[in-house]
Each structure stands twice: as C-alpha cells, then as structure tokens.
Write a protein that holds these residues in place. Structure first.
Motif, mmCIF file in Angstrom:
data_model
loop_
_atom_site.group_PDB
_atom_site.id
_atom_site.type_symbol
_atom_site.label_atom_id
_atom_site.label_comp_id
_atom_site.label_asym_id
_atom_site.label_seq_id
_atom_site.Cartn_x
_atom_site.Cartn_y
_atom_site.Cartn_z
ATOM 1 N N THR A 26 -109.780 14.642 -9.257
ATOM 2 C CA THR A 26 -109.550 15.737 -10.169
ATOM 3 C C THR A 26 -110.305 16.968 -9.752
ATOM 4 O O THR A 26 -111.388 16.881 -9.213
ATOM 5 N N PRO A 27 -109.732 18.151 -10.045
ATOM 6 C CA PRO A 27 -110.407 19.372 -9.666
ATOM 7 C C PRO A 27 -111.628 19.566 -10.513
ATOM 8 O O PRO A 27 -111.735 18.999 -11.588
ATOM 9 N N ARG B 127 -95.835 17.707 -5.778
ATOM 10 C CA ARG B 127 -96.494 16.662 -4.993
ATOM 11 C C ARG B 127 -95.673 16.289 -3.765
ATOM 12 O O ARG B 127 -96.212 15.949 -2.722
ATOM 13 N N ARG C 148 -110.676 27.792 1.608
ATOM 14 C CA ARG C 148 -111.004 27.625 0.194
ATOM 15 C C ARG C 148 -109.950 28.137 -0.768
ATOM 16 O O ARG C 148 -109.626 27.471 -1.755
ATOM 17 N N LYS D 69 -106.820 25.952 -0.608
ATOM 18 C CA LYS D 69 -107.129 24.606 -1.083
ATOM 19 C C LYS D 69 -107.263 24.580 -2.606
ATOM 20 O O LYS D 69 -106.775 23.662 -3.273
ATOM 21 N N ALA D 70 -107.900 25.603 -3.162
ATOM 22 C CA ALA D 70 -108.064 25.657 -4.611
ATOM 23 C C ALA D 70 -106.716 25.813 -5.313
ATOM 24 O O ALA D 70 -106.460 25.180 -6.340
ATOM 25 N N THR E 17 -104.868 22.500 -5.029
ATOM 26 C CA THR E 17 -105.489 21.495 -5.896
ATOM 27 C C THR E 17 -105.085 21.717 -7.345
ATOM 28 O O THR E 17 -104.744 20.777 -8.070
ATOM 29 N N GLU F 34 -101.493 20.670 -7.844
ATOM 30 C CA GLU F 34 -101.314 19.215 -7.807
ATOM 31 C C GLU F 34 -101.646 18.578 -9.149
ATOM 32 O O GLU F 34 -101.069 17.569 -9.538
ATOM 33 N N HIS F 35 -102.594 19.180 -9.875
ATOM 34 C CA HIS F 35 -103.029 18.612 -11.152
ATOM 35 C C HIS F 35 -102.466 19.384 -12.335
ATOM 36 O O HIS F 35 -103.078 19.439 -13.402
ATOM 37 N N TYR G 159 -111.102 24.285 -15.562
ATOM 38 C CA TYR G 159 -111.304 24.599 -14.142
ATOM 39 C C TYR G 159 -110.809 26.004 -13.825
ATOM 40 O O TYR G 159 -111.501 26.821 -13.213
ATOM 41 N N SER H 239 -120.150 18.965 -8.518
ATOM 42 C CA SER H 239 -118.961 18.569 -7.790
ATOM 43 C C SER H 239 -119.273 18.232 -6.349
ATOM 44 O O SER H 239 -119.766 19.059 -5.596
ATOM 45 N N GLU I 231 -117.095 17.616 -3.982
ATOM 46 C CA GLU I 231 -116.209 18.377 -3.100
ATOM 47 C C GLU I 231 -116.749 19.769 -2.829
ATOM 48 O O GLU I 231 -116.677 20.286 -1.726
#
Length: 510
Positions: free
Chosen positions: A86-87, A148, A190, A193-194, A197, A200-201, A211, A501, A503
């Motif tokens: 999870t983020p 996804r 970054r 990727k953010a 992410t 995806e969620h 978040y 975190s 990550e």
C-alpha cells in the motif's frame, strides 16, 4: 515524487484547459538524458472531464504534511505493519529529505525570509492510520482492472517509460523544467512512481486519500499550481500509450483519465485548504552544529516563525548548496519552549543534502523546511507501554517520543532498544542514559551487533512480554522490515506497530 511540476504557491484559480483540468480551488487568504519523444500516436485531443465524484475519507488529517503533486517528492507514510503493497498514508522518514521548486522563480533561496506567510497553527495529533490484517481482497473496479493490466504490461519497461515521460514533459512544457533539480538522477523515478502507485491503489480510498492529501500539501513548497496537473497527466498518458502497446485502447485510456483526474483533484483541494492555515515552507537558521562522529551531526535550527509539529514526526529540508533537492529528517526532540528544532543527520555516499548538512553547514547558514508530516506519534489517551526500536540516526524520533511522554507526566513504561553495529555508532547513548536516570519508567538497552552477535530484532524477542505495548520502529529499511517481522512473531498486533515508510527510506537513499 521528487521534483515539482508546479510553480507558484498561490492557491491558483487558473486551470489549464483540457483533459485533467481541475476545478477552481477554494479562494485562499537543463537538459536531460531522457529519450526524445517522437510524434507517434497522438493522445486524444484534450477535453474536460468534469469534477470526479466525491471520495469518502475516513482518515481526517489535522497536521500539515508532505504532498504529492505532479512532479515533486513522494511522501513517506508511517506504516503500521509490513511495508507491502500500500502507498504511504502519511510521510515519515527519519534521516532523509527531498527536492523542491523555488518559491520566487529562482532556484536559490532568497537571502531574507519573507514575513507574509499565513500564521502556522498548533498541530493536532493525527489519527493513527493502520494497515489491516490480510483479508480477502474485494473485487476490483473496472477502472482498477484496466489500470493494473496496463501496469503489468509496462512493468518490464519501467525505465523506458520514465525516460519517455520526462522527455514528453520537458519537450512539451519546457517552462516546467526549472522546477526540477538540475540533475535528475536522484529524483528521476519518483514522480512517475508515485503517480503509478496511486493509480494502482485507486480502489483503496481509505489509504489513498490521506496519501494524496499529504502529497498535495507537501508539493506546496515546490510552488505547484493547479494548472500544472493537466500537463503531467497528458504526458503520463502519452508515455503509457507508447509502451502499453497490446493492452491500450479507448476504454483503458478513459480509465486512466478518470483516475488521474480524481488523484489530481484530491491533491489540489488539499493544497488549497492547507494554504489557509500554514506557509508552504519555513526558513531555519542554523544555530548549532555538533559533529558527533566523522559522519553524524546534530544540527539545530531556529525557524523564522512558529513551527508546529508533534514528537515522532518528520519534515523535509533543503540546503542553499543544492536548490530544489529536499530530503526527509525526523525531529530529534519534542517541541521545545524556545522553538528550536534539532535533527540527527548521517552523511551517506552520494547524499547531497546529508553531506551538505554534516560537512558544510555552520551556524548562521539558512536552510528551508517543509511542513511536518507523519503519524508515528504517541496516543496520550492510552496508558499502554511503548516499545521503541531505534537503529542508527533512527534514535532521533525515539528520543523525541520519550521526551513527549515525560512532558505529559505519565508514568507509562517505555522500553528503548538502541541498535548499532559498533560502539562508535551509539553516538547518542549518553543522552539516552541521562533520560533513563531521570525517568524511572524508562529502560534503555543498547544492542551492539559486533559485541553480542545479535541483531536488534532478535534481542527484542528475549525480553517482554510485549502484549500491552505499542511498538515504534525507526532506522534503516532492513532493520524496520526485520523488526516488524519479529514483533508480529511475538504477538504484537499489526495495528499497534508504527514506523516510517520503508519504501520512502529506500527511495531517498539519504
């Protein structure tokens, strides 16, 4: 994310026309090495999408935090169990920071801090976010399934997608390039990727919304404006279109547009709301610089205006030597009556900010601070004991938590395991032992690997029981991962394990 894609800090009522055009926010009181994009397939002509439907948010947040906008730093979030899947919900590294865009159009900080920023408000303890126990995953929404599917296809080409994304962004919108660090190597992955992410969620609103709010607030220090979001969104779609050649179709594109529109609007709204109560960043003058070892320094700064935060939180710092490069660091003490802020910084190889703070910073230098973030804080309505694991400079927020408990006058047991590889790494042990002498409810146990041949998590198993304790971990990513596993093995519920975190600690590398 790590480099802003936005410029001024006003709440921004403008909105670049097009796809991801945000609605108006509430009124507020160098060249790169990326692949050069070819024309290829044109993205569908920009069109307004409208305001996404309301998003439920069960996690009210009352403390200024980091942000996530189209090109700035990715916000860490304190996770409360394993670091999987999870983020981050709220930022929280301990000895690291990140990049930012200049508030006044130039990369360097102004020589004299302005005094027109809105007054900061006292923080309220954030409601702790928790990662639930593994449960059968609910059926994904149609948009989530399409997203996804895209991510699975582009995964093997992640580096190419990233390079192409930035190439599109800087070719189509060269005005955004100055908002990023001159060197993109530390932040290149970054932003994208953010964004990926978050997408995806998209179905996990209880985690995603906090978040995104943190990301939106945090991006204020980069000068991010609402009209920058459409540019980032269009380049995101352009990069995915190029590399998701077998799964991309109109239905998939529409799912990405809807998802990104929702993501950007949450961040825009959070930024606008935060602007009404706190400045985008603070100036801090270095008042003392204590070199504890050859590579660790305790840096104390005086902010130019009141800086509200809670023990256990962290912030991001930018030095005058590396404009637009920010890294996260935890506060090394509870809030002080004199308003001073202290940070424990370890210089690491290729750590631009950490090396500057350890080897270059001196009293009189002025740095900048982003807003406080993180929910690795103490619940003072509970009388549970605190089990604290701190490794390396991760002892800094642990020390702050001990001071916080002491200031509240509670005699709740606090057990601190201070991990290090050698005696030399126990740079703050004298301070912790003095606290132990002063407070009978505090026990400090130094654990030195090379002496006991025992790693910190394993040492914790030999004590206890810990059934009635809330656990706090701060340190290197490996220590946190192993520590979480050890604590779960001995029966501590996942919702009582708090940490920064993992990550984010890996991503910042500082």
């Amino acid at each position: 994310m790590d480099a802003p894609t936005t410029t001024s800090a006003d709440s921004g009522s403008g909105g670049g026309g097009g796809w991801f055009t945000p609605r108006k926010a509430p009124p507020a009181g160098a060249s790169t090495d990326q692949e050069t994009p070819s024309e290829g397939r044109k993205v569908t002509p920009i069109r307004p999408v409208g305001r996404p439907g309301p998003i439920s948010d069960d996690h009210a947040e009352t403390v200024p935090a980091q942000s996530a906008a189209p090109a700035a730093e990715a916000t860490p979030s304190p996770q409360y169990a394993s670091a999987a899947g999870t983020p981050p919900q709220q930022p929280g590294p301990h000895a690291t920071a990140r990049p930012h865009a200049a508030q006044h159009g130039q990369g360097s900080s102004p020589a004299h801090p302005p005094h027109s920023a809105p007054p900061a408000q006292a923080p309220t303890a954030p409601r702790a976010e928790t990662t639930p126990r593994p449960a059968p995953a609910p059926e994904a929404s149609p948009d989530a399934r399409l997203i996804r599917r895209t991510l699975e296809e582009v995964g093997p080409d992640a580096d190419k997608v990233t390079s192409y994304f930035y190439a599109l962004l800087f070719v189509r919108h060269p005005e955004l390039r100055p908002l990023f660090p001159a060197s993109m190597d530390t932040q290149r992955d970054r932003l994208l990727k953010a964004l990926l992410t978050a997408a995806e969620h998209a179905d996990n609103k209880s985690v995603l919304v906090p978040y995104l709010k943190n990301l939106g607030r945090g991006h204020r220090k980069y000068g991010t404006q609402p009209e920058h979001y459409p540019a980032v969104g269009e380049c995101l779609i352009g990069a995915l279109t190029r590399y998701a050649t077998t799964t991309w179709d109109q239905e998939t594109e529409a799912a990405w547009v809807r998802t990104y529109t929702t993501i950007s609007q949450v961040m825009i709204d959070a930024s606008a709301a935060d602007e009404l109560r706190a400045p985008a960043w603070w100036y801090g003058e270095v008042v003392s610089h204590d070199l504890r070892t050859s590579d660790i320094a305790v840096v104390t700064v005086r902010p130019d205006q009141p800086y509200p935060f809670l023990a256990g939180q962290y912030t991001s710092l930018e030095t005058p030597w590396w404009p637009r490069i920010w890294r996260h660091y935890s506060f090394a003490s509870a809030p002080r009556s004199d308003g001073l802020l202290s940070f424990h910084v370890k210089a690491v190889p290729a750590g631009w900010v950490s090396n500057a703070l350890v080897h270059r910073a001196r009293p009189g230098d002025v740095i900048r601070l982003g807003p406080p973030s993180g929910s690795m804080t103490v619940d003072h309505s509970s009388d549970s004991g605190l089990l604290c694991l701190g490794g390396g400079t991760g002892i800094a927020p642990i020390k702050a938590l001990v001071e916080d408990v002491a200031e509240h006058g509670q005699r709740r047991p606090v057990e601190v395991f201070y991990g290090a590889r050698t005696d030399h790494d126990l740079y703050d042990i004298d301070t912790m032992l003095r606290l132990q002498q002063t407070h009978p409810w505090l026990a400090v146990r130094p654990i030195v690997d090379q002496q006991a041949h025992l790693q910190l998590p394993d040492a914790v198993r030999e004590y206890g029981p810990w059934n009635e304790y809330d656990a706090y971990l701060s340190g290197p990513p490996g220590m946190i991962r192993n520590g979480v596993d050890a604590l779960r093995d001995i029966g501590i519920p996942v919702d009582r394990i708090r940490h920064d975190s993992v990550e984010e600690l890996v991503a910042t590398g500082n």
